[in-house]
Enzyme design. Structure first.
Site, mmCIF file in Angstrom:
data_model
loop_
_atom_site.group_PDB
_atom_site.id
_atom_site.type_symbol
_atom_site.label_atom_id
_atom_site.label_comp_id
_atom_site.label_asym_id
_atom_site.label_seq_id
_atom_site.Cartn_x
_atom_site.Cartn_y
_atom_site.Cartn_z
ATOM 1 N N LYS A 22 33.738 51.187 -36.680
ATOM 2 C CA LYS A 22 33.565 49.733 -36.804
ATOM 3 C C LYS A 22 32.724 49.187 -35.651
ATOM 4 O O LYS A 22 31.775 48.434 -35.861
ATOM 5 C CB LYS A 22 34.955 49.068 -36.803
ATOM 6 C CG LYS A 22 34.922 47.574 -36.511
ATOM 7 C CD LYS A 22 36.301 46.960 -36.506
ATOM 8 C CE LYS A 22 37.062 47.036 -35.216
ATOM 9 N NZ LYS A 22 36.751 46.008 -34.200
ATOM 10 N N ASN A 23 33.103 49.562 -34.431
ATOM 11 C CA ASN A 23 32.460 48.950 -33.265
ATOM 12 C C ASN A 23 31.053 49.483 -33.002
ATOM 13 O O ASN A 23 30.348 48.964 -32.143
ATOM 14 C CB ASN A 23 33.337 49.106 -32.024
ATOM 15 C CG ASN A 23 34.584 48.240 -32.132
ATOM 16 O OD1 ASN A 23 34.663 47.365 -32.995
ATOM 17 N ND2 ASN A 23 35.569 48.482 -31.272
ATOM 18 N N ARG A 121 39.279 36.700 -23.322
ATOM 19 C CA ARG A 121 38.030 37.293 -23.761
ATOM 20 C C ARG A 121 36.826 36.354 -23.654
ATOM 21 O O ARG A 121 36.200 35.998 -24.663
ATOM 22 C CB ARG A 121 38.180 37.860 -25.176
ATOM 23 C CG ARG A 121 39.304 38.874 -25.249
ATOM 24 C CD ARG A 121 39.393 39.567 -26.549
ATOM 25 N NE ARG A 121 38.298 40.494 -26.781
ATOM 26 C CZ ARG A 121 38.172 41.192 -27.897
ATOM 27 N NH1 ARG A 121 39.054 41.059 -28.861
ATOM 28 N NH2 ARG A 121 37.158 42.015 -28.047
ATOM 29 N N ASP A 304 41.649 50.635 -26.660
ATOM 30 C CA ASP A 304 41.929 50.566 -28.096
ATOM 31 C C ASP A 304 42.887 51.660 -28.573
ATOM 32 O O ASP A 304 43.253 51.697 -29.750
ATOM 33 C CB ASP A 304 40.618 50.631 -28.906
ATOM 34 C CG ASP A 304 39.800 49.360 -28.738
ATOM 35 O OD1 ASP A 304 40.350 48.340 -28.295
ATOM 36 O OD2 ASP A 304 38.584 49.401 -29.049
ATOM 37 N N ARG A 397 41.087 45.176 -40.837
ATOM 38 C CA ARG A 397 39.874 44.836 -40.093
ATOM 39 C C ARG A 397 39.228 46.096 -39.525
ATOM 40 O O ARG A 397 38.017 46.114 -39.328
ATOM 41 C CB ARG A 397 40.207 43.904 -38.924
ATOM 42 C CG ARG A 397 40.623 42.524 -39.350
ATOM 43 C CD ARG A 397 40.766 41.656 -38.146
ATOM 44 N NE ARG A 397 39.582 41.791 -37.294
ATOM 45 C CZ ARG A 397 39.535 41.459 -36.008
ATOM 46 N NH1 ARG A 397 40.602 40.966 -35.422
ATOM 47 N NH2 ARG A 397 38.440 41.603 -35.313
HETATM 48 N N1 EPU Z 1 34.598 40.043 -20.112
HETATM 49 C C1 EPU Z 1 34.347 38.927 -19.349
HETATM 50 N N2 EPU Z 1 33.241 38.188 -19.658
HETATM 51 C C2 EPU Z 1 32.392 38.523 -20.665
HETATM 52 C C3 EPU Z 1 32.660 39.659 -21.435
HETATM 53 C C4 EPU Z 1 33.780 40.411 -21.130
HETATM 54 O O1 EPU Z 1 35.084 38.591 -18.445
HETATM 55 O O2 EPU Z 1 31.402 37.796 -20.882
HETATM 56 C C5 EPU Z 1 35.787 40.866 -19.809
HETATM 57 C C6 EPU Z 1 36.806 40.870 -20.944
HETATM 58 O O3 EPU Z 1 37.643 39.760 -20.913
HETATM 59 C C7 EPU Z 1 37.520 42.182 -20.689
HETATM 60 C C8 EPU Z 1 36.402 43.083 -20.167
HETATM 61 O O4 EPU Z 1 35.363 42.206 -19.714
HETATM 62 O O5 EPU Z 1 38.459 42.011 -19.688
HETATM 63 C C9 EPU Z 1 35.792 44.057 -21.155
HETATM 64 O O6 EPU Z 1 35.552 43.388 -22.381
HETATM 65 P P1 EPU Z 1 34.352 43.769 -23.328
HETATM 66 O O7 EPU Z 1 33.335 42.685 -23.300
HETATM 67 O O8 EPU Z 1 33.879 45.149 -23.041
HETATM 68 O O9 EPU Z 1 35.043 43.742 -24.758
HETATM 69 P P2 EPU Z 1 34.339 43.365 -26.107
HETATM 70 O O10 EPU Z 1 32.911 43.771 -26.045
HETATM 71 O O11 EPU Z 1 34.661 41.974 -26.483
HETATM 72 C C10 EPU Z 1 34.682 45.661 -27.311
HETATM 73 C C11 EPU Z 1 35.351 46.109 -28.567
HETATM 74 C C12 EPU Z 1 36.866 45.996 -28.414
HETATM 75 C C13 EPU Z 1 37.284 46.885 -27.240
HETATM 76 C C14 EPU Z 1 36.529 46.457 -25.973
HETATM 77 C C15 EPU Z 1 36.814 47.325 -24.771
HETATM 78 C C16 EPU Z 1 33.702 45.583 -30.251
HETATM 79 C C17 EPU Z 1 33.302 44.763 -31.414
HETATM 80 N N3 EPU Z 1 34.881 45.309 -29.684
HETATM 81 O O12 EPU Z 1 35.085 44.299 -27.119
HETATM 82 O O13 EPU Z 1 37.444 46.512 -29.606
HETATM 83 O O14 EPU Z 1 38.671 46.766 -27.019
HETATM 84 O O15 EPU Z 1 35.107 46.480 -26.219
HETATM 85 O O16 EPU Z 1 36.480 48.636 -25.041
HETATM 86 O O17 EPU Z 1 32.994 46.488 -29.871
HETATM 87 C C18 EPU Z 1 39.074 46.699 -31.309
HETATM 88 O O18 EPU Z 1 38.270 47.367 -31.964
HETATM 89 O O19 EPU Z 1 40.301 46.598 -31.616
HETATM 90 C C19 EPU Z 1 38.615 45.977 -30.107
HETATM 91 C C20 EPU Z 1 39.293 44.975 -29.569
#
Ligand code: EPU
Length: 418
Positions: A22-23, A121, A304, A397
């Site tokens: 998915k991701n 997030r 995850d 999802r």
């Molecule tokens: N963060 C910030 N500011 C930002 C972006 C992130 O503070 O602008 C923080 C977040 O709050 C968190 C950390 O950085 O503490 C890492 O978050 P990240 O941005 O890497 O997460 P994401 O990109 O929103 C993706 C996956 C998630 C997975 C995380 C971590 C996708 C679509 N989603 O989320 O997947 O948990 O990386 O590996 O790729 C899932 O599939 O169940 C899922 C939640």
């Protein structure tokens, strides 16, 4: 609302084939906005989140066609640049559209994603990087309105490695003027998969898979043929299921090299693992050893799979400490696991799990995608009746045909329609 009903106690045996990730699929589909022509994407999983991104992009004028497992995407008639609140609120990853829209049209209007069950997030790092590339943005009635005359390459340091943030900025940078250097970028396999897609489109990218990615902007891109990598989180979920049930399963179409920390931890728990480049055989131990984990960006233990690992530690021999360092509220499954008899105490971002001889069947409620998976795993080993997991739209999802795949391994699991 549908629910999943499980009668625990079956030893899982057989073979399971892992679906596309998915991701990895979400950013690759978003990347199809970068240029017209017909992109062809193989191994896209059939999931609610994929339907959601398709719906948002369809409203922009993108045409999707699926034929024999290949998704064709054409954004020749891209006319809109808005992702509306009604859809973004169901999937935060919609923010992935902002980078490619800015690269193609110079404008985007995206509903600001709110918090979700696992944490606040924020997306500040995505927005800060875009601002450094020359994007003007303002927030109006919950929408980010972004606009630029021309994206400019920039040197960007991410305070925290962010997966979708890195992907978004990579997609913006491929058509920017000059060079973009991303430092402290995420190194997850999904990033490399997106980089492969973008290179297939003619982009110049180096360093993906490390913490420094260098992108030289190009004027023109072309449509690509691309295959989505197997879902490492789905594979990890089945590995934990096999370990918990003392099962023996072969996991086909997976990438063991995307699961280094998970393989190491499951070996420490006592599982026997053999692997080739694309398959893995796992045999659960008679007694599950308790092992500590700490979630970390790749190649560390993935957040995850934290909830699923915790379900396993509930029936381990001894106590384990589970530390969540990525999301501040990712222990929502704990209270549901406790309803099944688990002994877990939480102190800040750390959970102490005292292993018990058994878990007991109970009605439980899914709260987010991976928490739901942990409840299904707990249900597979729970004694004394049926575990009913409600609110399983979370599972839909991110897990393709989960109950069918478990049924094929011998589990007593079924979906009951409401
Ligand atoms: N963060 C910030 N500011 C930002 C972006 C992130 O503070 O602008 C923080 C977040 O709050 C968190 C950390 O950085 O503490 C890492 O978050 P990240 O941005 O890497 O997460 P994401 O990109 O929103 C993706 C996956 C998630 C997975 C995380 C971590 C996708 C679509 N989603 O989320 O997947 O948990 O990386 O590996 O790729 C899932 O599939 O169940 C899922 C939640």
């Amino acid at each position: 609302m549908d629910k999943i009903v499980i009668e625990g106690g079956t030893v899982l045996k057989g073979t399971v084939k892992i679906s596309g990730a998915k991701n990895a699929a979400l950013p690759v589909i978003a990347a199809c906005l970068l240029t017209g022509g017909r992109h062809q994407i193989h191994n896209v999983p059939h999931l609610k989140d994929i339907q959601t991104i398709r719906l948002i992009m369809s409203r922009m004028g993108v045409v999707f066609q699926e034929d024999e497992g290949v998704l064709s995407v054409s954004s020749d008639n891209l006319r809109e640049f808005e992702a509306s609140y009604d859809l973004v609120k169901t999937m935060r990853a919609s923010i992935l559209l902002i980078g490619p829209l800015l690269a193609r049209l110079g404008k985007a209007k995206i509903s600001m994603p709110g918090g979700c069950a696992i944490g606040a997030r924020p997306i500040n790092l995505h927005l800060k990087a875009l601002a450094a590339m020359g994007v003007d943005m303002f927030l109006d009635r919950g929408y980010i309105n972004a606009q630029t005359d021309r994206l400019k390459g920039a040197s960007i340091f991410f305070d925290i490695p962010t997966v979708t943030g890195t992907e978004n900025i990579m997609m913006a940078a491929v058509k920017a003027e000059g060079q973009t250097i991303l430092k402290n970028s995420a190194a997850e396999p999904e990033i490399q998969n997106l980089a492969d897609m973008l290179r297939g489109m003619g982009a110049h990218i180096e360093g993906d898979g490390t913490d420094t990615i260098i992108i030289d902007g190009v004027d023109d891109l072309r449509p690509a043929q691309h295959k989505i990598i197997p879902d490492r989180i789905e594979a990890g979920t089945f590995m934990i299921a096999a370990t918990m049930t003392q099962g023996e399963i072969t996991i086909e179409d997976c990438r063991p090299d995307h699961l280094p920390a998970v393989i190491e931890k499951l070996q420490s728990v006592g599982a026997g693992i053999e692997m080739t480049d694309n398959d893995l055989f796992i045999k659960g131990p008679d007694t599950i050893n308790s092992v500590d984990i700490k979630t970390m960006p790749f190649p560390g233990f993935p957040t995850d799979l934290q909830a699923q690992f915790m379900a396993m530690m509930c029936i381990a021999n001894g106590s384990s400490i589970i530390k969540e360092t990525i999301f501040e509220n990712r222990f929502i499954h704990v209270s549901e696991l406790k309803r099944m008899g688990a002994d877990i105490s939480i102190n800040g971002n750390q959970a102490l799990v005292r292993g018990k001889d058994r878990l007991l069947a109970a009605p439980v409620m899914a709260t987010d995608l991976r928490a739901s998976a942990s409840l299904v795993l707990a249900g597979l080993v729970a004694e004394d009746g049926r575990t009913e997991v409600s609110r399983i739209y979370h599972l839909d999802r991110g897990y393709e045909a989960l109950e069918e795949k478990f049924q094929a391994l011998g589990a007593m699991i079924r979906r009951e329609k409401a």
